[in-house]
Design an enzyme around this catalytic site. Structure first.
Site, PDB file in Angstrom:
ATOM      1  N   ALA A   1       0.864  -1.189   0.000  1.00  0.00           N
ATOM      2  CA  ALA A   1       0.000   0.000   0.000  1.00  0.00           C
ATOM      3  C   ALA A   1       0.890   1.225   0.000  1.00  0.00           C
ATOM      4  O   ALA A   1       1.257   1.759   1.047  1.00  0.00           O
ATOM      5  CB  ALA A   1      -0.908  -0.015   1.226  1.00  0.00           C
TER       6      ALA A   1
ATOM      7  N   TYR B   1       6.587  10.021   6.566  1.00  0.00           N
ATOM      8  CA  TYR B   1       5.629   9.191   5.824  1.00  0.00           C
ATOM      9  C   TYR B   1       6.028   9.108   4.348  1.00  0.00           C
ATOM     10  O   TYR B   1       6.178   8.007   3.796  1.00  0.00           O
ATOM     11  CB  TYR B   1       4.241   9.803   5.968  1.00  0.00           C
ATOM     12  CG  TYR B   1       3.118   9.036   5.314  1.00  0.00           C
ATOM     13  CD1 TYR B   1       2.610   7.872   5.878  1.00  0.00           C
ATOM     14  CD2 TYR B   1       2.526   9.497   4.133  1.00  0.00           C
ATOM     15  CE1 TYR B   1       1.550   7.180   5.289  1.00  0.00           C
ATOM     16  CE2 TYR B   1       1.472   8.815   3.538  1.00  0.00           C
ATOM     17  CZ  TYR B   1       0.991   7.655   4.119  1.00  0.00           C
ATOM     18  OH  TYR B   1      -0.057   6.981   3.531  1.00  0.00           O
TER      19      TYR B   1
ATOM     20  N   ARG C   1      -8.241  13.443   9.054  1.00  0.00           N
ATOM     21  CA  ARG C   1      -8.299  13.527   7.595  1.00  0.00           C
ATOM     22  C   ARG C   1      -9.533  14.334   7.198  1.00  0.00           C
ATOM     23  O   ARG C   1     -10.514  14.426   7.928  1.00  0.00           O
ATOM     24  CB  ARG C   1      -8.300  12.125   6.973  1.00  0.00           C
ATOM     25  CG  ARG C   1      -6.896  11.568   6.962  1.00  0.00           C
ATOM     26  CD  ARG C   1      -6.811  10.265   6.222  1.00  0.00           C
ATOM     27  NE  ARG C   1      -7.054   9.130   7.102  1.00  0.00           N
ATOM     28  CZ  ARG C   1      -6.849   7.874   6.747  1.00  0.00           C
ATOM     29  NH1 ARG C   1      -6.413   7.598   5.547  1.00  0.00           N
ATOM     30  NH2 ARG C   1      -7.075   6.893   7.584  1.00  0.00           N
TER      31      ARG C   1
END
Ligand code: NAD
Ligand code: UDP
Length: 321
Positions: free
Chosen positions: A121, A152, A193
């Site tokens: 992913a 990240y 988010r």
């Protein structure tokens, strides 16, 4: 769906299986007749995402951190373990890089021993703040290596490097998906988010926070479409290593998203402006030509429809809290 014949039934490891995407993937793989080993350290995952699977005869849950080696016997691996929301991955940035990089090394080592296929992913964040639009897989990206998002972005980039080195060096069958912003039921209500933030704020009647002036763009893919893309990529011919962009090309400004959430929830909440986070990408839109051509895949769920079912999910979750 009819269960596959014995030969086609596989034992599949899903790392990060109790997270947002991972739990939907577990559902899909079980529905397709496979055995699922769901692995998670519950850093951002939630028991409630997989509670309905506990006791299922083909489902097994294992608490484990992918930064440590793992010895199990499976036929395929989906490697999803990694916090995905900026506030979560920035909370312990060193651990985020370790999860991406050490996690990839451990899962690739496992795949090498088992001679099995492995799916990664990866993310549109490998493109950073892109200078080409829409983004195609051959674009190398524009990533700050020392900013707050770098743990990240660079962690995921290094993981891609490892996947391709295992492919070149050990002929491992790899499948690398570059996932663009995905939303739907089971997102964490407090993960910061944009879709979950706006819906939760609207349902609570709180101000809906636009970072910057809300003119930055994102392209939002509904979770069911994304999971279908995962499975198609994993089941694709061996020569397709990826990276393959998976996402919905319909592009919206963050302000348009906020206005749609306000309309669909019928809230009295007002839009409010807040500081734009450092290195926030200006625009993002996937070119999905490769996925269309090689996977016969394209998203089907429109934003309005997907938001509606996500709103219903959060409405129930908040009512139960
Ligand atoms: P999520 O935070 O809901 O899920 C991640 C899961 O990984 C959680 O269950 C978490 O507890 C687990 N995890 C984290 N660190 C771990 C570790 N060291 N060992 C074991 N488990 C660990 O996020 P998500 O949205 O479901 O994302 C899943 C994957 O997809 C991530 O790799 C993410 O980078 C990628 N991705 C997601 C999106 C998106 O829009 N949702 C976009 C791009 C990429
Ligand atoms: N965003 C926003 N308000 C919020 C949360 C996010 O305006 O309450 C913006 C954020 O600055 C970014 C976009 O929405 O431009 C998407 O943010 P998210 O964290 O969902 O994902 P990413 O930035 O990783 O694409």
């Amino acid at each position: 769906m009819t269960p596959p014949r014995y030969r086609e039934r596989k034992s599949i490891l899903v790392t990060g299986g109790s997270g947002f995407l991972g739990s939907h993937l577990c559902d899909r793989l079980l529905a397709d007749g496979h055995d699922v080993l769901c692995l998670d350290n519950f850093f951002t995952g939630a028991r409630r995402n997989i509670d309905h699977l506990i006791g299922h005869p083909r489902f097994e849950l294992m608490r484990h951190d992918v930064t440590f080696p793992l010895y199990v016997e499976v036929d395929a691996i989906y490697n999803l373990a990694c916090p995905a929301s900026p506030i979560h991955y920035q909370r312990d940035p060193v651990q985020t890089t370790k999860t991406s990089v050490h996690g990839a090394i451990n899962m690739l080592g496992l795949a090498k021993r088992l001679k099995c296929r492995i799916f990664q992913a990866s993310t549109s964040e490998v493109y950073g703040d892109p200078s080409i639009h829409p983004q195609t897989e051959d674009y190398w990206g524009n990533v700050n290596p020392i900013g707050p998002r770098s743990c990240y972005d660079e962690g995921k980039r290094c993981a891609e490097t490892l996947f391709f080195d295992y492919w070149r060096q050990h002929r491992l069958e790899i499948k690398v998906a570059r996932i663009f912003n995905t939303y739907g039921p089971r997102m964490h209500p407090a993960d910061g988010r944009v879709v979950s933030n706006f819906i939760v704020q609207a349902l609570k009647g709180e101000p809906v926070t636009l970072y910057g002036d809300g003119s930055q763009t994102r392209s939002f893919c509904y979770v069911d479409d994304m999971i279908d893309g995962f499975v198609r990529l994993m089941d694709s011919p061996a020569d397709l290593t990826g990276p393959v962009n998976l996402g919905n090309p319909a592009e919206y400004t963050v302000r348009q998203l906020a206005e749609l959430v306000v309309e669909l929830t019928g809230t009295k909440s007002k839009l409010t402006l807040a500081a734009l986070p450092q290195d926030d990408p200006r625009q993002r839109q996937p070119d999905i030509g490769l996925a269309r051509e090689r996977l016969a895949w394209a998203p089907k769920v429109e934003l309005k429809e997907g938001l509606q079912s996500t709103i219903t999910y959060f409405d129930r979750l908040l009512a139960a809290a």
